[in-house]
Scaffold this motif. Sequence first.
Motif, PDB file in Angstrom:
ATOM      1  N   PRO A  70     -21.935 -35.831  10.268  1.00 13.76           N
ATOM      2  CA  PRO A  70     -22.068 -37.197  10.800  1.00 13.76           C
ATOM      3  C   PRO A  70     -21.310 -37.340  12.121  1.00 13.76           C
ATOM      4  N   GLN A  71     -21.905 -38.078  13.040  1.00 15.56           N
ATOM      5  CA  GLN A  71     -21.277 -38.266  14.349  1.00 15.56           C
ATOM      6  C   GLN A  71     -20.029 -39.133  14.219  1.00 15.56           C
ATOM      7  N   LEU A  72     -18.998 -38.788  14.992  1.00 17.28           N
ATOM      8  CA  LEU A  72     -17.752 -39.553  14.983  1.00 17.28           C
ATOM      9  C   LEU A  72     -17.698 -40.476  16.192  1.00 17.28           C
ATOM     10  N   VAL A  73     -17.526 -41.766  15.951  1.00 18.94           N
ATOM     11  CA  VAL A  73     -17.414 -42.744  17.043  1.00 18.94           C
ATOM     12  C   VAL A  73     -16.290 -43.716  16.724  1.00 18.94           C
ATOM     13  N   ALA A  74     -15.666 -44.234  17.771  1.00 20.83           N
ATOM     14  CA  ALA A  74     -14.624 -45.251  17.622  1.00 20.83           C
ATOM     15  C   ALA A  74     -14.908 -46.348  18.655  1.00 20.83           C
ATOM     16  N   GLU A  75     -13.875 -47.006  19.144  1.00 22.52           N
ATOM     17  CA  GLU A  75     -14.053 -48.087  20.111  1.00 22.52           C
ATOM     18  C   GLU A  75     -14.634 -47.545  21.422  1.00 22.52           C
ATOM     19  N   HIS A  76     -15.584 -48.287  22.010  1.00 20.25           N
ATOM     20  CA  HIS A  76     -16.241 -47.830  23.234  1.00 20.25           C
ATOM     21  C   HIS A  76     -15.558 -48.333  24.507  1.00 20.25           C
ATOM     22  N   TRP A  77     -14.686 -49.318  24.391  1.00 18.74           N
ATOM     23  CA  TRP A  77     -14.072 -49.925  25.577  1.00 18.74           C
ATOM     24  C   TRP A  77     -12.556 -49.906  25.429  1.00 18.74           C
ATOM     25  N   GLY A  78     -11.857 -49.768  26.548  1.00 19.17           N
ATOM     26  CA  GLY A  78     -10.399 -49.808  26.538  1.00 19.17           C
ATOM     27  C   GLY A  78      -9.761 -48.688  25.746  1.00 19.17           C
ATOM     28  N   TYR A  79     -10.453 -47.545  25.652  1.00 18.85           N
ATOM     29  CA  TYR A  79      -9.996 -46.470  24.771  1.00 18.85           C
ATOM     30  C   TYR A  79      -9.102 -45.446  25.457  1.00 18.85           C
ATOM     31  N   ARG A  80      -9.143 -45.368  26.783  1.00 19.61           N
ATOM     32  CA  ARG A  80      -8.428 -44.287  27.469  1.00 19.61           C
ATOM     33  C   ARG A  80      -6.939 -44.566  27.568  1.00 19.61           C
ATOM     34  N   ARG A  81      -6.146 -43.670  26.991  1.00 16.79           N
ATOM     35  CA  ARG A  81      -4.690 -43.774  27.050  1.00 16.79           C
ATOM     36  C   ARG A  81      -4.076 -42.672  27.907  1.00 16.79           C
ATOM     37  N   LYS A  82      -4.904 -41.794  28.419  1.00 16.58           N
ATOM     38  CA  LYS A  82      -4.467 -40.775  29.391  1.00 16.58           C
ATOM     39  C   LYS A  82      -5.487 -40.794  30.524  1.00 16.58           C
ATOM     40  N   ALA A  83      -5.018 -40.802  31.752  1.00 13.78           N
ATOM     41  CA  ALA A  83      -5.938 -40.816  32.895  1.00 13.78           C
ATOM     42  C   ALA A  83      -5.171 -40.463  34.160  1.00 13.78           C
ATOM     43  N   ARG A  84      -5.911 -39.955  35.126  1.00 17.86           N
ATOM     44  CA  ARG A  84      -5.359 -39.692  36.454  1.00 17.86           C
ATOM     45  C   ARG A  84      -6.156 -40.533  37.453  1.00 17.86           C
ATOM     46  N   LEU A  85      -5.480 -41.437  38.134  1.00 16.98           N
ATOM     47  CA  LEU A  85      -6.131 -42.355  39.067  1.00 16.98           C
ATOM     48  C   LEU A  85      -5.802 -41.967  40.501  1.00 16.98           C
ATOM     49  N   GLY A  86      -6.815 -41.979  41.346  1.00 11.09           N
ATOM     50  CA  GLY A  86      -6.595 -41.722  42.760  1.00 11.09           C
ATOM     51  C   GLY A  86      -5.977 -42.927  43.451  1.00 11.09           C
ATOM     52  N   VAL A  87      -5.220 -42.675  44.508  1.00 12.48           N
ATOM     53  CA  VAL A  87      -4.607 -43.738  45.310  1.00 12.48           C
ATOM     54  C   VAL A  87      -4.881 -43.435  46.772  1.00 12.48           C
ATOM     55  N   ARG A  88      -5.309 -44.451  47.519  1.00 17.08           N
ATOM     56  CA  ARG A  88      -5.531 -44.220  48.953  1.00 17.08           C
ATOM     57  C   ARG A  88      -5.366 -45.512  49.741  1.00 17.08           C
ATOM     58  N   TYR A  89      -4.585 -45.421  50.809  1.00 12.39           N
ATOM     59  CA  TYR A  89      -4.489 -46.540  51.740  1.00 12.39           C
ATOM     60  C   TYR A  89      -5.625 -46.412  52.749  1.00 12.39           C
ATOM     61  N   VAL A  90      -6.452 -47.437  52.843  1.00 11.74           N
ATOM     62  CA  VAL A  90      -7.601 -47.434  53.748  1.00 11.74           C
ATOM     63  C   VAL A  90      -7.306 -48.388  54.903  1.00 11.74           C
ATOM     64  N   ALA A  91      -7.037 -47.824  56.061  1.00 15.43           N
ATOM     65  CA  ALA A  91      -6.628 -48.634  57.212  1.00 15.43           C
ATOM     66  C   ALA A  91      -7.701 -49.652  57.597  1.00 15.43           C
ATOM     67  N   LYS A  92      -8.983 -49.245  57.521  1.00 17.60           N
ATOM     68  CA  LYS A  92     -10.068 -50.162  57.916  1.00 17.60           C
ATOM     69  C   LYS A  92     -10.134 -51.392  57.018  1.00 17.60           C
ATOM     70  N   LYS A  93      -9.747 -51.204  55.750  1.00 15.12           N
ATOM     71  CA  LYS A  93      -9.739 -52.342  54.835  1.00 15.12           C
ATOM     72  C   LYS A  93      -8.386 -53.039  54.820  1.00 15.12           C
ATOM     73  N   GLY A  94      -7.380 -52.362  55.374  1.00 12.69           N
ATOM     74  CA  GLY A  94      -6.042 -52.939  55.418  1.00 12.69           C
ATOM     75  C   GLY A  94      -5.386 -53.061  54.062  1.00 12.69           C
ATOM     76  N   ARG A  95      -5.792 -52.198  53.122  1.00  9.16           N
ATOM     77  CA  ARG A  95      -5.214 -52.277  51.779  1.00  9.16           C
ATOM     78  C   ARG A  95      -5.341 -50.945  51.054  1.00  9.16           C
ATOM     79  N   VAL A  96      -4.688 -50.895  49.911  1.00  7.47           N
ATOM     80  CA  VAL A  96      -4.676 -49.699  49.075  1.00  7.47           C
ATOM     81  C   VAL A  96      -5.755 -49.814  48.005  1.00  7.47           C
ATOM     82  N   LEU A  97      -6.398 -48.684  47.684  1.00  2.03           N
ATOM     83  CA  LEU A  97      -7.349 -48.604  46.578  1.00  2.03           C
ATOM     84  C   LEU A  97      -6.739 -47.757  45.466  1.00  2.03           C
TER      85      LEU A  97
END
Length: 454
Positions: free
Chosen positions: A120-147
């Motif tokens: 049988p297939q195993l499934v749990a919650e589909h949203w808000g499930y990630r407790r480990k992640a690597r997020l990119g960070v970048r300051y974009v001068a043209k937008k004048g802000r960080v992403l």
Amino acid sequence: MSKKKPLPQEPIEAEIGDLSHDGRGVAHVDGKAVFVQGALAGERVRFRLTRRQRRHDEGEVVEVLSASPDRVTPRCAHFGLCGGCALQHLDPAAQIGMKQEVLAAALERIGKVRPETWLPQLVAEHWGYRRKARLGVRYVAKKGRVLVGFRERRSSFVADLARCEVLHPAVGERLTELAELIGSLSIRERIAQIEMAQGDGPVVLIFRVLEPPTPGDIDLLQAFAARTGLHVYLQPGGIETVAPLPGQQAELSYALPAQDVTLAFEPNDFTQVNLELNRLLVARALEQLDPGPGDRVLDLFCGLGNFTLPIARRAGLVLGVEGDAGLVERARANAGRNGLDDSRVRFERADLYSETPDQDAAGPWDWSRQSFDLALIDPPRSGALQVLDALAATGIRRLVYVSCYPGTLARDAGYLVANHGFRLEAAGVMDMFPHTAHVESLAVFERSKRGTLA
């Protein structure tokens, strides 16, 4: 030298016959396969050609003329731009069905094997499930802000996200706040990424800093931590440099209540991203392994002891083997924390990739010179081919193989069946990463009576 033929501007109409392993629709135009982003199997679409290659082309949906009954409205406003998800437009039940088809196809095509039973297939919650992640960070001068966010689909750019629906809300709902915090720092252009780590309780954010923050920056980071309850760590160099800001140390752990086990971990340790699904996975692995008080069990690629310690509650003895010395140390500490001494569970460090067994001996690993009744392995994406001969030589009668990549599981399954007399008794998929094309699976091998021990 001939110039490349320009891509046609007019949309192309086509039927989508299937989904590729990465979640794109597959059409055939003039006998050539086209992978169409945003299309689902059974649909008729109009798509724009985005890339030509020798063996196939690529495209992107412009209009869905006839929709699949499995098509749903994506929950995230950034779906299609952000590369974090690939399948939000597909009903979750159909997503896990697709993943089982991917696994079945890989087993047959690569391993030339079929499971006798589908679990049988195993499934749990589909949203808000990630407790480990690597997020990119970048300051974009043209937008004048960080992403702050995941990378854009098929791009190195950081997607412009306001929130993320698959990250735990403690972080997923704070991407704008994080971006504004970094934008207020003097080193806003010298922060490369943020890693998130969470168990059952506190959330740690590790800021990868390419130059030291100023005292003023530290004050702003501390104020953010106090306001949000998140714990801020810095990483100025390699992984060994990860350290909390003053007063920000967090004790991270997660529980496996059904097995009466709690595992502590460091923010940069490997843990499964989906805590609830991991609990289901551990229970399934134990059910299929079925260790008893008289069994000696081997657990390769054991990490912190995610499977080892639950097995130790039921087996006579379990040996966990791991290549990372820090993880071995923490696994031993976790055993003690859970009241399991070395009469029940032991851990040893061994590089399971670089130490190739000698063809004329059982192998250089200590574990390969011992006898075991059962085994569980949970290798990385590259699989476990290097250890399969030595593993079979231990005399195990049953093997549970947890996989994060169908291709290497299929290769290894074929090898075990063809060379060591195992049969693929069962296999199943689990939705460890909902809304992505990532396929996590579990396979169960039983040694047939005519199987060899070496």
